[in-house]
Every structure is written in structure tokens, then in C-alpha cells.
Write a protein that holds these residues in place. Structure first.
Motif, PDB file in Angstrom:
ATOM      1  N   HIS A 269       0.831  -1.210   0.000  1.00 32.12           N
ATOM      2  CA  HIS A 269       0.000   0.000   0.000  1.00 32.12           C
ATOM      3  C   HIS A 269       0.860   1.252   0.000  1.00 32.12           C
ATOM      4  O   HIS A 269       0.617   2.204  -0.732  1.00 32.12           O
ATOM      5  CB  HIS A 269      -0.918   0.001   1.225  1.00 32.12           C
ATOM      6  N   GLU A 270       1.902   1.237   0.845  1.00 31.75           N
ATOM      7  CA  GLU A 270       2.798   2.405   0.963  1.00 31.75           C
ATOM      8  C   GLU A 270       3.538   2.668  -0.346  1.00 31.75           C
ATOM      9  O   GLU A 270       3.796   3.794  -0.701  1.00 31.75           O
ATOM     10  CB  GLU A 270       3.813   2.173   2.086  1.00 31.75           C
ATOM     11  N   LEU A 271       3.904   1.568  -1.038  1.00 27.64           N
ATOM     12  CA  LEU A 271       4.661   1.725  -2.279  1.00 27.64           C
ATOM     13  C   LEU A 271       3.780   2.214  -3.433  1.00 27.64           C
ATOM     14  O   LEU A 271       4.256   2.844  -4.366  1.00 27.64           O
ATOM     15  CB  LEU A 271       5.288   0.383  -2.681  1.00 27.64           C
ATOM     16  N   ARG A 272       2.504   1.873  -3.332  1.00 22.68           N
ATOM     17  CA  ARG A 272       1.608   2.176  -4.444  1.00 22.68           C
ATOM     18  C   ARG A 272       1.458   3.680  -4.694  1.00 22.68           C
ATOM     19  O   ARG A 272       1.550   4.133  -5.836  1.00 22.68           O
ATOM     20  CB  ARG A 272       0.242   1.555  -4.206  1.00 22.68           C
ATOM     21  N   SER A 273       1.267   4.441  -3.626  1.00 21.14           N
ATOM     22  CA  SER A 273       1.019   5.880  -3.829  1.00 21.14           C
ATOM     23  C   SER A 273       2.214   6.597  -4.451  1.00 21.14           C
ATOM     24  O   SER A 273       2.041   7.314  -5.453  1.00 21.14           O
ATOM     25  CB  SER A 273       0.561   6.569  -2.553  1.00 21.14           C
ATOM     26  N   LEU A 280       2.574   9.868 -12.840  1.00 18.90           N
ATOM     27  CA  LEU A 280       1.927  11.125 -13.221  1.00 18.90           C
ATOM     28  C   LEU A 280       2.978  12.177 -13.571  1.00 18.90           C
ATOM     29  O   LEU A 280       2.909  12.845 -14.599  1.00 18.90           O
ATOM     30  CB  LEU A 280       1.046  11.625 -12.075  1.00 18.90           C
ATOM     31  N   TYR A 281       4.011  12.298 -12.704  1.00 19.66           N
ATOM     32  CA  TYR A 281       5.085  13.272 -12.957  1.00 19.66           C
ATOM     33  C   TYR A 281       5.826  12.952 -14.250  1.00 19.66           C
ATOM     34  O   TYR A 281       6.237  13.852 -14.981  1.00 19.66           O
ATOM     35  CB  TYR A 281       6.064  13.298 -11.777  1.00 19.66           C
ATOM     36  N   LEU A 282       5.951  11.662 -14.530  1.00 18.36           N
ATOM     37  CA  LEU A 282       6.636  11.259 -15.759  1.00 18.36           C
ATOM     38  C   LEU A 282       5.859  11.728 -16.978  1.00 18.36           C
ATOM     39  O   LEU A 282       6.432  12.183 -17.968  1.00 18.36           O
ATOM     40  CB  LEU A 282       6.782   9.737 -15.811  1.00 18.36           C
ATOM     41  N   GLU A 283       4.511  11.609 -16.880  1.00 18.72           N
ATOM     42  CA  GLU A 283       3.678  12.067 -17.994  1.00 18.72           C
ATOM     43  C   GLU A 283       3.819  13.572 -18.175  1.00 18.72           C
ATOM     44  O   GLU A 283       3.920  14.080 -19.302  1.00 18.72           O
ATOM     45  CB  GLU A 283       2.218  11.685 -17.750  1.00 18.72           C
ATOM     46  N   VAL A 284       3.883  14.275 -17.026  1.00 17.33           N
ATOM     47  CA  VAL A 284       4.072  15.736 -17.084  1.00 17.33           C
ATOM     48  C   VAL A 284       5.410  16.031 -17.761  1.00 17.33           C
ATOM     49  O   VAL A 284       5.504  16.863 -18.682  1.00 17.33           O
ATOM     50  CB  VAL A 284       4.032  16.351 -15.660  1.00 17.33           C
ATOM     51  N   LYS A 305       9.290   5.009 -17.711  1.00 20.22           N
ATOM     52  CA  LYS A 305       7.844   4.724 -17.586  1.00 20.22           C
ATOM     53  C   LYS A 305       7.574   3.213 -17.569  1.00 20.22           C
ATOM     54  O   LYS A 305       6.798   2.718 -16.752  1.00 20.22           O
ATOM     55  CB  LYS A 305       7.090   5.379 -18.747  1.00 20.22           C
ATOM     56  N   ASP A 306       8.263   2.492 -18.473  1.00 20.72           N
ATOM     57  CA  ASP A 306       8.082   1.027 -18.527  1.00 20.72           C
ATOM     58  C   ASP A 306       8.467   0.370 -17.213  1.00 20.72           C
ATOM     59  O   ASP A 306       7.749  -0.492 -16.688  1.00 20.72           O
ATOM     60  CB  ASP A 306       8.953   0.416 -19.643  1.00 20.72           C
TER      61      ASP A 306
END
Ligand code: ADP
Length: 482
Positions: A269-273, A280-284, A305-306
Motif C-alpha cells: 500500500h505504501e509503495l503504491r502511492s 503522473l510526474y513522468l507524464e508531465v 515509464k516502462d
């Protein structure tokens, strides 16, 4: 009253030669004393009651042989010979004091000599038999003691009964573990109220082995998890002679496993966020760097990203494994067209799987009651595996068909294949084939385990047909909705 009774029993056991089998304490004193007592009694009877010394002959002839047999059986060769010597001396006394002619005397001496010889042989044979039996019993008892000593050393609880369910052996570990007292001879089938001993009762009734059965038992208000293994012991002819049960306290192990699962759950759970944020930052970043048209930047960003997606997949799998282990996997079923779902998944995957052509070879419009996301997950896992374990870029074929009351979904590849002895194991938790060829593929062995459990939650089956070196067909079946 009880005291009297036990004293009486002890006294009877002292004189009962059968009860003394196995007892190597051979007494000369008892046989000599009792034979002498009989001798004196006969003399008293002859002189005081019958008042005729001649009457001693008949009782002397009939009383002493059984006495010799008795003492040979009770006290071995020694006891028998002692009784024989007293008897022969008495016979001599009778002959010498008898009012008979010298010729009769010599005949009687001859008879006494022959009788003495026969008694001696009798005493020797019976005494020898008794002593041989004692040695055998001692050996058996020794074996039993050795077995008991070994069983006492074991770190697990052990209980052994005979074929009718009477307890023959039980170790301290078992009694301590379950906080119970099981007396020798306790009848499992008649009295069994201990739930940990129920598998033993079952094996006694059916003869069937119980392996690794986990049971929760109550010990003075506390719950205890035990693993029970029970099996029948057969003789050479295959007849059940005993039943043994081994009980292992796995409470601590279970608690540790729960803590481990909780930890994996929390960690995932902790790793997921942070991973979601990273993506998201990578997409930005991708959008920001687009204007530079720098190929090196684009390829680096795509690689990051991969890898982030791969990490996300691993974390999600970890989370699923821990959910499955703790029974927290939720399945949200809905009525859906499986053929449409397969089309959709194949279309999406073909975008990322570029070296393999994914073809749908057979498909029928079929409806199921299933969790859309979870079934997609299973299919995705089977197709990505098919691509991953087919290094040559060979095609992947999909078939969706009706089989009786089930929908069958098959994924066929022409890759490295799987050896027959691995077919079952690959669906186990964290199992990976470890031959030199397989080692070159990355993975954690969670995908097929999760898939199997998801299909089980849909009341379906999953399996593989494969030959090493020529590819595999993975399939799953779930009930049709009707
Ligand atoms: P992972 O692929 O992460 O190792 P899986 O649970 O998906 O874990 O698969 C378990 C093992 O089964 C793999 O390590 C691999 O050895 C074998 N396997 C699965 N799919 C295939 C396939 N299509 N062809 C050959 N081997 C396979």
C-alpha cells in the motif's frame, strides 16, 4: 476397600505364572518351601489323620508332578529342578521308611529313579520354554522402551493406538501441547472428546491417511493451530496393527505468517502511492520535453515509464497475494460477454506486445457472471506469459468456446514449453521453473498463483497442456451464465 483389592490382585499376580511371563526373577526358595510344605502336609495327614503311614504313596505320586510343572513354569529351570530334588528326596524317604521287603525296595528305588529322571527332563523343558519366552518379552519391551525414548525426544506430539483404538503410546509433548492427560489404554473411539484426536479416530474407522490437516483447537480458552498427520501401520499381511498420529503446534508459525502478510500488505500500500505519483510526474515531464524533439530524452523517459509500470505490476501482485492469503480478495461479479472482454484485452495488449501476433482463432458470443477486472487480469497474465516465454516472436492464439456448462478460454503459444512434472507446481505461490533456460526470464512466480485463485473464486478451473520445447496452452474455464 480399594487397598484390599489391589493387594489381592498383587498376591494373585505373584502366584499366577502367566502374569509373571517376562519377569526374570526366578525363585528357588518358593518352590523348595512350597514342595516341603506339601510334603509335611502329606506326612501329617498320614500320621495324624489317617493314622496309616502307608497312605502317603498315592498323594505323593499325584501331587508332586503338577507342583514341578507349576514351578518350572513360574520360576524357570531352577524352580523346576528345586521342586524335583525335594520330591525325589521325599520319594527316597518314603521308600526307606516303608515296611517292605528288600526286593520291593530295590524295585521302588528303580521306579523313583526313572520318575526323578522324567521330572527332571520335564522341569528342564518347561523351565527352558519359560525362560525363552521371558527373553523374547524382554527384547520386545526393550524395543518398546527404545521407541518410547525416541518418541519422547521428538519435538512434536505423538500418539499411537492399536487397531481397535486403545492408546499404546503417547508422549509428553502431546499432553503438554493440548493440556490433556491420556492414560494408557484410553479408548479413542469410545471416549474421544479431543478435537485434535478426531483425525486419528477417522483413520481408525476408514484406514485412510490424513496429511497436513490444519485444525484450530481450544486449549483452556486459548485458540491453538495444529497440523495433524495420521496414518495406519500395517503388518506384513497388510492388516492394520496400529494407528499413529503426529500433531504439530503451528500457532506461532501462523501468527508470524499473519504478521508477514500484514507487513507485505502495508508495504505494498505504501509503495503504491509514490509509484502512482511518479507515473503522473513522468507524464508531465513527457509533455514538457516533447517540444525539444530529443530522441534520447524520449527513449529514456519511455524506459523509466516502462520500469515504473513494471514496479506497479509487482506491487499490485504482492497486494493480491497478501489479499488472497488473508481471504480479503473481493470479487465483484456482473453479467458480461466474455468474448467482448477477450477482444478488448487482446486489442490493448497487442499495443504493448509488439513482437508477437495475437490472433483470436475461435470465438463465440458467450455470457458469464464474473468480475470483469479480475478475469481481464487472468487473461493479461496468460497472454503476457505466452509472449514472455516465447523468445522467438512466434504467434499467440486465443480461443473462446463453450464446453458443457462452461466457457473455456485458451491461450496457446509456441515458446519454450513446460516439462510435465512442473505443470501442477507452476500454479503454486511464488513457484518458478528453475532450469537454466527459465532462469533467464525475470519474474516472481506470483501471476499464475493469483490467476488460479481468481478462477477458483469464480468456481472454475485453470490448467496447462504443454510439452517442453514446443509451446504451451494455458486454459481456464468458468461457468456459463444461463
Ligand atoms: P513469473 O512469470 O512471474 O515467473 P508466473 O506465476 O506467471 O510467474 O509463472 C510461473 C512459472 O511458470 C514461470 O516462472 C515459468 O517458468 C512458467 N510459465 C508460465 N507461463 C509459461 C509459458 N507460457 N511458457 C512456459 N513457461 C511458463
Amino acid at each position: 476397600m480399594h487397598f484390599e483389592y489391589s493387594r489381592m490382585r498383587r498376591l494373585l499376580a505373584y502366584f499366577n505364572p502367566i502374569a509373571r511371563l517376562g519377569n526374570k526373577h526366578y525363585s528357588i526358595l518358593l518352590s523348595t518351601t512350597i514342595t516341603l510344605l506339601f510334603m509335611i502336609s502329606i506326612e501329617i495327614y498320614a500320621h495324624i489323620i489317617a493314622k496309616d503311614p502307608e497312605v502317603v504313596g498315592l498323594p505323593a505320586l499325584f501331587i508332586f508332578p503338577p507342583l514341578i510343572i507349576y514351578f518350572s513354569f513360574r520360576d524357570g529351570i531352577r524352580g523346576g529342578i528345586a521342586a524335583t530334588i525335594v520330591t525325589v528326596i521325599y520319594y527316597g524317604y518314603i521308600i526307606n521308611t516303608g515296611n517292605i521287603t528288600p526286593a520291593e525296595k530295590s524295585t521302588q528305588w528303580e521306579t523313583a529313579f526313572i520318575l526323578g529322571l522324567i521330572y527332571l527332563i520335564l522341569a528342564y523343558i518347561i523351565g527352558w520354554l519359560k525362560q525363552t519366552i521371558d527373553i523374547h518379552i524382554e527384547q520386545e519391551t526393550d524395543l518398546g522402551r527404545r521407541l518410547q525414548a525416541i518418541v519422547e525426544q521428538l519435538p512434536v506430539g505423538v500418539i499411537i493406538t492399536n487397531s481397535s483404538g486403545q492408546v499404546m503410546l503417547v508422549n509428553k509433548q502431546l499432553e503438554d501441547m493440548l493440556h490433556i492427560q491420556i492414560p494408557y489404554g484410553y479408548h479413542i473411539l469410545r471416549n474421544n472428546t479431543f478435537s485434535a484426536l478426531q483425525p486419528l479416530a477417522k483413520t481408525l474407522k476408514t484406514g485412510k491417511t490424513v496429511t497436513d490437516l490444519e485444525k484450530t483447537v481450544n486449549r483452556e480458552g486459548k485458540s491453538l493451530t495444529v497440523k495433524v498427520h495420521t496414518s495406519a501401520i500395517h503388518n506384513k499381511e497388510g492388516k492394520v496393527i496400529a494407528v499413529a498420529s503426529i500433531i504439530h503446534d503451528i500457532t506461532q508459525q501462523k501468527e508470524l505468517e499473519i504478521r508477514k502478510d500484514d507487513f507485505i500488505n502495508m508495504a505494498s500500500h505504501e509503495l503504491r502511492s509514490p509509484l502512482t505519483s511518479m507515473k503522473l510526474y513522468l507524464e508531465v515531464l513527457e509533455n514538457l520535453t516533447e517540444q525539444y524533439h530529443d530522441k534520447r530524452v524520449t527513449t529514456t523517459l519511455t524506459s523509466i515509464k516502462d520500469q515504473t509500470e513494471r514496479l506497479q505490476d509487482i506491487v499490485n501482485d504482492l497486494l493480491d497475494v497478501s489479499r488472497l492469503h488473508t481471504g480479503k480478495m473481493i470479487i465483484e461479479k456482473e453479467i458480461l460477454r466474455i468474448d467482448q472482454l477477450v477482444f478488448q484485452v487482446v486489442e490493448e495488449l497487442q499495443v504493448t506486445i509488439q513482437h508477437h501476433a495475437i490472433t483470436i482463432v475461435r470465438i463465440q458470443p458467450l455470457t458469464v457472471l464474473a468480475d470483469k477486472v479480475r478475469i481481464s487480469q487472468v487473461l493479461t497474465n496468460l497472454i503476457t506469459n505466452a509472449a514472455k516465454y516465447s523468445p522467438g516472436g512466434t504467434p499467440i492464439e486465443i480461443a473462446v468456446e463453450k464446453k458443457d456448462v462452461y466457457v473455456s478460454v485458451q491461450v496457446t503459444d509456441y515458446g519454450i514449453g513446460i516439462a510435465k512434472d512442473q505443470h501442477k507446481k507452476i500454479f503454486d505461490r511464488l513457484y518458478q521453473v528453475t532450469d537454466s533456460q527459465e532462469k533467464t526470464f525475470p519474474g516472481l512466480g506470483m501471476g499464475l498463483y493469483i490467476s488460479k485463485e481468481i478462477i477458483k473464486l469464480h468456481k472454475g478451473t485453470i490448467g496447462v497442456r504443454s510439452t517442453k520445447g514446443s509451446g504451451s496452452t494455458f486454459y481456464f474455464r468458468i461457468p456459463l451464465f444461463s
